[in-house]
Structures are given as C-alpha cells and as structure tokens.
Design a protein around this motif. Sequence first.
Motif, short mmCIF file in Angstrom:
data_model
loop_
_atom_site.label_atom_id
_atom_site.label_comp_id
_atom_site.label_asym_id
_atom_site.label_seq_id
_atom_site.Cartn_x
_atom_site.Cartn_y
_atom_site.Cartn_z
N HIS A 122 -36.42 43.46 9.25
CA HIS A 122 -35.77 42.20 8.86
C HIS A 122 -36.71 41.27 8.10
O HIS A 122 -36.30 40.61 7.13
CB HIS A 122 -35.22 41.50 10.10
N LEU A 123 -37.98 41.18 8.52
CA LEU A 123 -38.91 40.28 7.84
C LEU A 123 -39.15 40.72 6.40
O LEU A 123 -39.13 39.91 5.47
CB LEU A 123 -40.24 40.23 8.60
N ALA A 124 -39.38 42.02 6.21
CA ALA A 124 -39.62 42.52 4.85
C ALA A 124 -38.35 42.40 4.01
O ALA A 124 -38.42 42.11 2.81
CB ALA A 124 -40.10 43.97 4.90
N ALA A 125 -37.19 42.62 4.63
CA ALA A 125 -35.93 42.48 3.89
C ALA A 125 -35.77 41.05 3.39
O ALA A 125 -35.33 40.82 2.25
CB ALA A 125 -34.76 42.87 4.77
N ALA A 126 -36.11 40.08 4.22
CA ALA A 126 -36.01 38.68 3.82
C ALA A 126 -36.98 38.38 2.66
O ALA A 126 -36.64 37.64 1.72
CB ALA A 126 -36.32 37.77 5.00
#
Length: 343
Positions: A122-126
Amino acid sequence: MKRGGMVNNVAFSVLDVSPIVAGGTVADSLRNTLDLARHAEKWGYERFWLAEHHNSPSIASSATSVVIAHVAAGTSTIRVGSGGIMLPNHSSLVIAEQFGTLEALYPGRIDLGLGRAPGTDHLAAAALRGASGRDGHDFPEQLEELRAYFAGRMPVRAIPGEGTSVPIWLLGSSDFSARLAAELGLPFAFAGHFSPQQLMPALELYHRNFQPSRVLEEPYAMVAMNVILADTDEEAARLATSGQQLFLSFIRNKPGPLPPPVDSMEELWTEREKWALQQNLGGSIVGGPDTVRTKLEKLIRDTRANEIMAVAHIYDHQARLRSYELLADLAGLRKPAAGTVRD
C-alpha cells in the motif's frame, strides 16, 4: 524422450522478474535476464515477458519498459513484453508512448500485458499513484483511454504510439480481467503461479463469455505457472525451496533477496504458513521431465490453455537455464537441425 500429447500442441513462454539473489546485485540480475532470454529464443520459446513489481529486494524488473528494451535489444526473434504493466500506476499517455517507442525499435516483437493491481504494498502504491489515488476500479476506462491513444482518438497525440499495433493482453488473478477480456475480445493471461484457486473459475468465465473482435475470433488463454525442472524429482523439489522461502518472507513481512535452496522446509515454516503457501503456490509444477509432462498435460486439458508461461524462481542461474532447457525439450520446442530425424 517421449513425444506427442497436449504438451506439444501449445506454445510455451517465459515470465521473468530479473530475480535478485542473495549475494548478487541488480546488475547481475539484469545480465542473467538477458542471458536467459537469449537461451529461450534459441530453445524455441514464444515470448519473454517481464513483470512490474515495486519495493521488493528480490525483483529488478520494476522499470519494466526499460528492461523490455534491454532484452529486445539483445535478442532478435523472440517476442518481448510485459507480464505486466500495472496500468493504474501510470498515465495511459506515457504507456502509449513507451510501447509505441518499443514497437518502433523492435517492430512485430512487442507485447503489452496489462494488470490493474499495484504490484506492490500500500505504501509503495501510494507513492506510485500519487494524487490520482487510482485503485484499479477505473481500469476499464483507463484501458479504453490507452487504446484511444494508440488509435489516434485523443486530443493529445501519443507520438510515438499513435497508429501502433502493439498486441494488448489483459492479465488477472481473479475474474475481473477475465470478464473484461472476454467482453472486449482480447487475449487473457491468468496468474496461476500465485493464485491457483481462482484459475479454473476465471478461465471458465473467459471462455464462456468471449465475444469475437477485430483482435481475436476465438478466445486465447495463457496460464502462467511455476514450472521447475531438474534431472530428478528430488533435485527439482530442492530447487523449488528458494521460491517457497521467498514467499515465506512475504508472509512474515520480512522480504529479502531470493535465497539459496535448502534440503527441507519443514524446520522453516509453521503448519499455518505451510497451509498459506499451499494456497498460493499449490499449483506449482515441480519435478523431473516425466513428472512435469504428466502435470502439464493435466493442466492444459483442464484449462484449455493455448499457451503456458513458465515462472522459475531458482537461485542458481545455471540451474534456472537447465530447467527451461528441459522444459523446451519435453515440449518439443527446439527445431531439429537440417537433415536430422526427431523420434
């Protein structure tokens, strides 16, 4: 070697992530990827695809379009493409320009496989998606936008890209893209290497709902699957422990590079972790040539796959080459030399 059967009636391809192994470097990984692609071309594989993943210390193919160019430049006939580009991570215009450029450089050899997952956490996707906040729900609209750029139907022109006929594939690990590919009459590739539980439902839906299009008159299904061969079942099972350990590191949220194989996993995983691996890697086809042939025959018969895309998370590069060479031999991919007779 035994010939004939369903295995010899489908195409075989390679899916690679440029694995970063323990003790290795990104440069090593990219050199090994090109070396594997050159061997795959010589051995008769149909295509060589690279996958987009991010924030992973075991994967060097995150800049997927760049690595595709690297592989295509170092080969001459094998098709090269993405398995896939995670479209919500990108502007449709940028992907049209990138693949228009690739097609101009390597005409008739480029594939564009598209997925809607982030290919990361999720962090990298954001970080990738920024202010757009895309979560894949508008994937059909973004796909139509991309196709419009290729067709020259957008106010802004994709140059390179406009007028380019790069084959588009939809990739999936559930029924969403299977349904969309069927509706649009596009080829469909399923990620059986990590989602075997959804394989049959997704392919049944794709075949049942397929609508002929200008692209395809009949459905064309590819199944990506972990396929690991060695000269014996025992050695292949040992090689497969590298991928099992890698998946175990993801479960524990402690990702690392691809580790060397071990003799047994029993002391490394709990019963719960073993069950989780079985749910995600249970479709893996591992063994010597005879064992793998039997399992592949069943997979092809059950799925009606037109093509198998083999994934092999193997620590040692020479062992990885040997695995793909054995697969090429059992599938009869290599053309016999002039004047020879194949039994």
